[in-house]
Design an enzyme around this catalytic site. Structure first.
Site, PDB file in Angstrom:
ATOM      1  N   ASP A  34       9.764 -40.112   9.909  1.00  0.00           N
ATOM      2  CA  ASP A  34      11.441 -39.177   9.023  1.00  0.00           C
ATOM      3  C   ASP A  34      10.308 -40.568   8.058  1.00  0.00           C
ATOM      4  O   ASP A  34      10.569 -39.710   6.714  1.00  0.00           O
ATOM      5  CB  ASP A  34      12.590 -39.318   8.732  1.00  0.00           C
ATOM      6  CG  ASP A  34      11.734 -37.435  10.111  1.00  0.00           C
ATOM      7  OD1 ASP A  34      10.886 -36.815   9.851  1.00  0.00           O
ATOM      8  OD2 ASP A  34      13.307 -37.189  10.669  1.00  0.00           O
ATOM      9  N   ARG A 115      26.604 -46.208  12.225  1.00  0.00           N
ATOM     10  CA  ARG A 115      26.342 -45.834  11.243  1.00  0.00           C
ATOM     11  C   ARG A 115      26.998 -46.620   9.808  1.00  0.00           C
ATOM     12  O   ARG A 115      26.847 -46.984   8.600  1.00  0.00           O
ATOM     13  CB  ARG A 115      26.522 -44.032  10.758  1.00  0.00           C
ATOM     14  CG  ARG A 115      25.864 -42.995  12.257  1.00  0.00           C
ATOM     15  CD  ARG A 115      24.217 -43.518  11.901  1.00  0.00           C
ATOM     16  NE  ARG A 115      23.345 -42.660  12.227  1.00  0.00           N
ATOM     17  CZ  ARG A 115      22.509 -43.437  12.665  1.00  0.00           C
ATOM     18  NH1 ARG A 115      21.257 -44.358  12.177  1.00  0.00           N
ATOM     19  NH2 ARG A 115      21.743 -42.180  13.456  1.00  0.00           N
ATOM     20  N   ASP A 144      25.331 -37.489  10.799  1.00  0.00           N
ATOM     21  CA  ASP A 144      25.695 -39.482  10.561  1.00  0.00           C
ATOM     22  C   ASP A 144      25.031 -39.447   8.521  1.00  0.00           C
ATOM     23  O   ASP A 144      25.663 -39.831   8.075  1.00  0.00           O
ATOM     24  CB  ASP A 144      23.842 -39.551  10.876  1.00  0.00           C
ATOM     25  CG  ASP A 144      24.412 -39.980  12.010  1.00  0.00           C
ATOM     26  OD1 ASP A 144      24.712 -40.386  13.104  1.00  0.00           O
ATOM     27  OD2 ASP A 144      23.089 -39.129  13.060  1.00  0.00           O
ATOM     28  N   SER A 196      15.081 -36.394  19.664  1.00  0.00           N
ATOM     29  CA  SER A 196      15.530 -37.289  18.209  1.00  0.00           C
ATOM     30  C   SER A 196      16.378 -37.610  18.903  1.00  0.00           C
ATOM     31  O   SER A 196      17.125 -38.451  19.453  1.00  0.00           O
ATOM     32  CB  SER A 196      16.416 -35.839  17.757  1.00  0.00           C
ATOM     33  OG  SER A 196      17.029 -37.090  16.769  1.00  0.00           O
TER      34      SER A 196
HETATM   35  N1  ARG Z   1      26.458 -36.856  18.432  1.00  0.00           N
HETATM   36  C1  ARG Z   1      25.929 -38.133  17.990  1.00  0.00           C
HETATM   37  C2  ARG Z   1      26.997 -38.683  17.253  1.00  0.00           C
HETATM   38  O1  ARG Z   1      26.883 -37.573  16.347  1.00  0.00           O
HETATM   39  C3  ARG Z   1      24.688 -38.868  18.279  1.00  0.00           C
HETATM   40  C4  ARG Z   1      23.970 -38.425  17.427  1.00  0.00           C
HETATM   41  C5  ARG Z   1      22.062 -39.247  17.531  1.00  0.00           C
HETATM   42  N2  ARG Z   1      21.881 -39.182  15.588  1.00  0.00           N
HETATM   43  C6  ARG Z   1      20.798 -38.999  15.962  1.00  0.00           C
HETATM   44  N3  ARG Z   1      20.269 -39.409  14.134  1.00  0.00           N
HETATM   45  N4  ARG Z   1      19.751 -38.534  16.669  1.00  0.00           N
HETATM   46  O2  ARG Z   1      27.220 -40.085  16.986  1.00  0.00           O
END
Ligand code: ARG
Length: 424
Positions: A34, A115, A144, A196
């Site tokens: 990506d 993040r 995110d 992912s």
């Molecule tokens: N569900 C988790 C969260 O919201 C993990 C997210 C993982 N992010 C990703 N871009 N694969 O924090």
């Protein structure tokens, strides 16, 4: 340029970029498909320069020189690699430990903690390289994007944001085609979309593929960090964690730097199959999503911390703190790291953790981590009081009947009233 890849000129929020104003973009770059496609696409679509930023939060097995080389080959003016492991551990993971941070009863928040730091570093790099815009690779479905954009909008109102994956409406096939067309290397087979993945020092998450089918039990290949419990050693292993004021400082009696301690705890836990969580999660953007988490370090350190805290706190603190812990975890999950309430809560966490000094030993065995030993000079515990012997002067057992009489007074009165009404 095909219709579906055109720059979106629909802007809802004040911080979204006006395509005309995008001249130099700071791209949060992981080296994956990506963000590699983005690196090229931004140059073409916006006629803009791109500076890449890659943040090391302890993703296992990442080669940052390779990532950097790839960014430069795809036309980035520069690619800055920041090793933020120490800051991540000290300023983000430690507060999470002090708050026993778990969201939804199982998710230790590793992504949610990473993040705001990544976005803060993006702001700093954007200013350093005189960029007007920050680009990230989040989709429009997850948490995110909220965490990253809320951070940027809070810390740097002068910067604009673009999120191409959210707006370009390319499917995976189109992305791969775009990559091929522009000489972007595509890893692995292209028939099966990969999981992912997001990972750092504190844990790893997998989403997508069969995980989206709630009827599917985990397939073995998802576990790339933690040994599957059924394959873990037949011998149990004990691990002891020493804390000083809520911060882990030693493992099995050996003093270690924080980052190394977290890594080692992760390795020991991973070997014994500890820290696997199959989680249904209420996202802030409304959806429920299933995630497979592997968080062996968190499983050990959070369990040990919580146990020690319980030992050194009073019954009243132990009744109250979990409620505030839950608030803390939700704020962080929900992307509001910079919200003053978190600071307020942190002050409370700090205060309680002044007492959290001592050692907890866990026994690890085939996916389980069970507390077996506890030691603290701050324990609100007295073996003589707790045992069957004499009470040693702090209280008299003769006082107990008087306590019971008053403690049960209202309940007894209410019981009597109900008995009377029942008789009528
Ligand atoms: N569900 C988790 C969260 O919201 C993990 C997210 C993982 N992010 C990703 N871009 N694969 O924090």
């Amino acid at each position: 340029m095909a219709e579906h890849t055109r720059v979106s000129d629909v802007r809802t929020a004040s911080y979204e970029a006006d395509p005309e104003q995008v001249r130099r973009v700071l791209l949060l770059y992981s080296g994956g498909l990506d963000t590699s496609v983005m690196l090229k696409w931004i140059q073409d679509e916006y006629d803009a320069e791109v500076v890449a930023l890659t943040v090391n939060l302890g993703q296992p097995g990442e080669d940052y020189e390779v990532v950097r080389g790839k960014a430069l080959r795809l036309g980035a003016l520069d690619c800055k690699v920041v090793d933020a492991r120490e800051e991540f551990a000290r300023e983000y993971i430690v507060p999470a430990i002090k708050a026993n941070a778990l969201y939804g009863g199982g998710y230790p928040l590793f992504t949610a903690l990473g993040r705001p730091l990544i976005a803060k570093l993006a702001v700093e790099a954007a200013r350093e390289f005189e960029c007007d815009t920050i680009a990230h690779g989040c989709t429009g479905k997850g948490n995110d994007q909220v965490r990253i954009e809320a951070t940027i909008a809070t810390l740097a109102p002068e910067l604009q944001v673009i999120a191409p994956v959210r707006s370009w409406r390319m499917g995976r096939e189109e992305e791969i085609a775009y990559a091929r067309e522009h000489g972007i290397p595509v890893k692995g087979g292209t028939e099966v979309a990969p999981y992912s993945i997001d990972d750092n020092l504190w844990g790893r998450s997998s989403e997508g593929r069969w995980i989206e089918d709630l009827a599917c039990a985990p397939e073995d290949d998802v576990f790339q960090l933690v040994t599957r419990p059924e394959e873990a050693p037949d011998e149990a292993e004990e691990v002891s964690v020493e804390f000083a004021r809520g911060v882990p400082v030693a493992l099995n009696g050996e003093r270690l730097d924080l980052v190394e301690l977290i890594e080692r705890a992760g390795e020991i836990g991973a070997r014994h199959g500890v820290g696997i969580v199959d989680h249904i999660e209420d996202r802030i953007v409304g959806l429920k999503v299933r995630d497979i988490y592997e968080a062996p370090a968190a499983a050990i350190l959070l369990t040990a911390h919580q146990e020690l805290e319980k030992l050194v706190c009073t019954i009243h603190q132990n009744q109250t703190k979990p409620e505030l812990d839950r608030r803390w975890a939700y704020l962080v999950y929900a992307g509001l790291w910079w919200e003053p309430l978190r600071g307020d809560l942190d002050a409370y966490m700090e205060r309680v953790n002044e007492q959290v000094t001592g050692t907890i030993a866990l026994k690890l065995y085939k996916g389980g981590a069970r507390v077996v030993r506890r030691e603290s000079s701050n324990a609100v515990y007295d073996a003589a009081l707790a045992g069957f012997g004499e009470s040693g002067g702090l209280f008299s057992q003769q006082a107990s009947p008087g306590f019971i009489e008053l403690w049960s007074l209202q309940s007894r009165m209410a019981w009597r009233l109900r008995a009377r009404d029942g008789e009528r």
